[in-house]
Scaffold this motif. Structure first.
Motif, PDB file in Angstrom:
ATOM      1  N   ALA A  52       0.826  -1.207   0.000  1.00  0.00           N
ATOM      2  CA  ALA A  52       0.000   0.000   0.000  1.00  0.00           C
ATOM      3  C   ALA A  52       0.860   1.257   0.000  1.00  0.00           C
ATOM      4  N   GLU A  53       1.928   1.248   0.783  1.00  0.00           N
ATOM      5  CA  GLU A  53       2.812   2.416   0.845  1.00  0.00           C
ATOM      6  C   GLU A  53       3.460   2.699  -0.504  1.00  0.00           C
ATOM      7  N   ASP A  77       2.629  -5.490 -12.323  1.00  0.00           N
ATOM      8  CA  ASP A  77       3.220  -4.758 -11.192  1.00  0.00           C
ATOM      9  C   ASP A  77       4.182  -5.624 -10.397  1.00  0.00           C
ATOM     10  N   ARG A  78       4.588  -6.728 -10.972  1.00  0.00           N
ATOM     11  CA  ARG A  78       5.458  -7.673 -10.276  1.00  0.00           C
ATOM     12  C   ARG A  78       6.749  -7.026  -9.784  1.00  0.00           C
ATOM     13  N   ASP A  79       7.471  -6.347 -10.689  1.00  0.00           N
ATOM     14  CA  ASP A  79       8.757  -5.764 -10.317  1.00  0.00           C
ATOM     15  C   ASP A  79       8.591  -4.701  -9.236  1.00  0.00           C
ATOM     16  N   ALA A  83      10.227  -4.944  -5.538  1.00  0.00           N
ATOM     17  CA  ALA A  83      11.098  -3.840  -5.129  1.00  0.00           C
ATOM     18  C   ALA A  83      10.611  -3.231  -3.823  1.00  0.00           C
ATOM     19  N   ALA A  84       9.298  -3.079  -3.691  1.00  0.00           N
ATOM     20  CA  ALA A  84       8.749  -2.509  -2.456  1.00  0.00           C
ATOM     21  C   ALA A  84       9.052  -3.403  -1.265  1.00  0.00           C
ATOM     22  N   LEU A  85       8.936  -4.712  -1.450  1.00  0.00           N
ATOM     23  CA  LEU A  85       9.234  -5.630  -0.362  1.00  0.00           C
ATOM     24  C   LEU A  85      10.717  -5.630  -0.030  1.00  0.00           C
ATOM     25  N   PRO A 115      16.582 -13.795   1.989  1.00  0.00           N
ATOM     26  CA  PRO A 115      16.117 -12.411   2.103  1.00  0.00           C
ATOM     27  C   PRO A 115      15.609 -11.919   0.758  1.00  0.00           C
ATOM     28  N   VAL A 116      14.564 -11.087   0.777  1.00  0.00           N
ATOM     29  CA  VAL A 116      13.917 -10.674  -0.458  1.00  0.00           C
ATOM     30  C   VAL A 116      14.911 -10.068  -1.437  1.00  0.00           C
ATOM     31  N   ARG A 117      15.864  -9.295  -0.939  1.00  0.00           N
ATOM     32  CA  ARG A 117      16.822  -8.646  -1.843  1.00  0.00           C
ATOM     33  C   ARG A 117      17.609  -9.676  -2.647  1.00  0.00           C
ATOM     34  N   ARG A 118      18.016 -10.772  -1.969  1.00  0.00           N
ATOM     35  CA  ARG A 118      18.812 -11.787  -2.667  1.00  0.00           C
ATOM     36  C   ARG A 118      17.941 -12.777  -3.421  1.00  0.00           C
ATOM     37  N   ALA A 119      16.685 -12.942  -2.958  1.00  0.00           N
ATOM     38  CA  ALA A 119      15.820 -13.934  -3.592  1.00  0.00           C
ATOM     39  C   ALA A 119      15.256 -13.437  -4.911  1.00  0.00           C
TER      40      ALA A 119
END
Length: 529
Positions: A52-53, A77-79, A83-85, A115-119
């Motif tokens: 939402a943010e 809106d996948r990317d 990116a938001a996560l 972690p989301v950044r690496r995944a």
């Protein structure tokens, strides 16, 4: 936020061997109220807030049975969503690709939380991604991760619609520009209690419909409990035992009067913890006792009530009774009890999350769980075990009624019951109910209503069906029990287990049980003092 680094030893079976695997470090958030529902709710809140943010359109989807919560995002809106996560969460937030066709690198990573950044670079074109945060109890004996996370789905655009990547209970497509709505958390968190709605989530109107198999009726829990160490209660029991022995002209059955039947090792506290941890959808809890109250129980809490035998026995003049068969004939008389309820002995424990559909169908039909143990043929008068004798008496009643024979006992697990059916069989078999209710101690003339008769009668009348549950029984007095409890704590794979004793236990065995229960169920119930 307080964090602790945990080490979980990963083990798996391979051709009968149990290979050792190096411990894998996990960093977890410590939560005093750690539970599967807490973990799912907190993870869902974080994901929804971050999307939402970042102004990423999303909506919650009703999950299939035994699936975690689901959040849907348009594939276009996948990317932005990833990116938001990746930008908004701390390193505890991890992802993996549980579905789809991953590439070579992702294949090597399948099933691993990162972690989301690496995944994100490894997710390929996966249309479903598991997101999770790691939580732990202050004792570090309960950890929660991917199994208590959520699934992020990417819905593809087809014309004016968004189409889901996999089935769900409601619909496989919604209008891309359709309206949004809010739905109670019980629609998206399968463990949540409809009566205690804590929050609402963004969704689409299609997911707000009341479905054919929705279980949205209240389900209560009833316990019977006794503290055999209470001097006042022991005096009542000993007096009743002497009077009964004089009446029958000899000693009572040892199996009906053994101390093990009345011993309390604080199992009730942990059985209630297991209920709140793994079936938090329970509406109210009723504890039926003979003038006793656990000292640790806050009786002012609105979720729990203590019910005295005097309040439910239609003929209070038969009291006091020390026969669970007698008490169980009166449970449906509890004032305020819901139509659908589960009956627990205090040595029943839930071992992992269970949905209401484990015990009930959406139309109110109950499930029962047959055992492989047989009800012996013969005469109940010659049977040493009051439990077997009661099964024989149940069989006679049902043979007279239907011409069909029951041969199986039921598993020692929570019993799903309907109050109206209990009243019906009480009226239909009034003489048998009254005789058992007057029986102060177990005898060969008893019937066992809630653990057998009600379920088979419900089946014969089209109101109960057999079910499946992963169950195990543990005899606390056996030498192999310590090793078995260690395995159960490490694996947590049973839906339900029973911890019982066929002979008196010693202090060491009691201490072992206390350590096991505190480690398995470290999260206190809200009504503990």
């Amino acid at each position: 936020m307080p964090v602790v680094t945990l080490y979980r030893r990963l083990q798996g079976r391979l051709r009968g061997r149990l290979p050792a695997v190096e411990p894998t470090p996990k960093t977890a958030l410590i939560r005093a109220d750690a539970s599967p529902l807490q973990a799912q709710r907190e993870t869902l809140d974080v994901v929804c807030a971050l999307l939402a943010e970042a102004a990423v359109p999303y909506f919650c989807v009703r999950p299939l049975p035994d699936r975690p919560p689901v959040v849907a995002v348009p594939e276009e809106d996948r990317d932005r969503a990833l990116a938001a996560l990746a930008a908004g969460v701390h390193p505890l937030f991890a992802a993996r690709q549980p579905y789809g066709r991953p590439g070579a690198r992702a294949q090597a990573d399948a099933g691993r939380m990162r972690p989301v950044r690496r995944a994100a670079p490894l997710l390929g074109d996966a249309r479903v991604v598991r997101l999770a945060m790691y939580f732990a109890s202050p004792s570090r004996t309960l950890t929660l991760g991917p199994e208590s996370g959520l699934d992020l789905e990417f819905w593809a655009r087809e014309g004016d619609d968004l189409v889901g990547p996999r089935p769900n209970p409601a619909c496989d497509r919604v209008p891309a520009g359709g309206p949004v709505a809010e739905g109670g958390e019980e629609l998206f968190l399968p463990l949540a209690c409809p009566a205690r709605r804590a929050r609402a989530y963004r969704t689409r109107p299609e997911f707000l419909r009341r479905l054919l198999d929705d279980i949205d009726f209240p389900i209560d829990a009833v316990y019977t409990w006794v503290d055999g160490a209470d001097p006042a209660w022991r005096a009542r029991r000993d007096q009743a035992q002497r009077e009964e022995a004089r009446r029958v002209g000899g000693p009572l059955s040892e199996m009906a009067t053994t101390e093990a039947r009345f011993t309390s090792r604080d199992e009730l506290r942990y059985s209630l913890r297991s209920l709140l941890m793994y079936a938090p959808w329970i509406n109210r809890i009723w504890i039926v006792t003979d003038g006793q109250t656990p000292p640790w129980l806050d009786t002012t809490h609105p979720m729990v009530s203590v019910v005295d035998h005097k309040e439910i026995f239609t003929d209070p003049s038969v009291l006091p009774v020390f026969n669970s068969h007698a008490i169980e004939t009166q449970l449906h008389h509890i004032e305020g009890l819901s139509e659908h309820f589960l009956y627990f002995n205090d040595d029943f424990f839930l071992g992992r999350p269970l949905a209401p559909r484990t015990f009930f169908e959406g139309n109110g039909i109950t499930r029962f769980f047959p055992s492989t143990v047989h009800v012996p043929f013969g005469l109940p008068e010659t049977e040493e075990s009051p439990v077997h004798a009661a099964g024989m008496n149940n069989r006679r009643i049902l043979e007279d009624l239907s011409g069909r024979t029951i041969t199986q006992k039921l598993k020692h697990v929570p019993y799903a019951l309907r109050r109206s059916l209990m009243y019906e069989i009480e009226e239909r078999f009034a003489a048998e109910f009254q005789a058992t209710a007057r029986s102060r101690f177990r005898t060969s003339r008893d019937i066992s209503v809630v653990s057998s008769l009600a379920h088979y009668y419900g089946y014969l009348s089209g109101r109960a069906v057999p079910g499946q549950v992963d169950y195990t029984y543990v005899d606390l007095s056996l030498p192999k029990t310590p090793a078995r409890l260690r395995r159960m704590l490490a694996r947590r794979r049973h839906d339900v287990f029973c911890l019982n004793d066929t002979s008196p236990t010693d202090d060491e065995q009691d201490a072992l049980l206390a350590r096991f229960l505190e480690a398995y169920f470290p999260t206190p119930a809200p009504f503990e003092r």
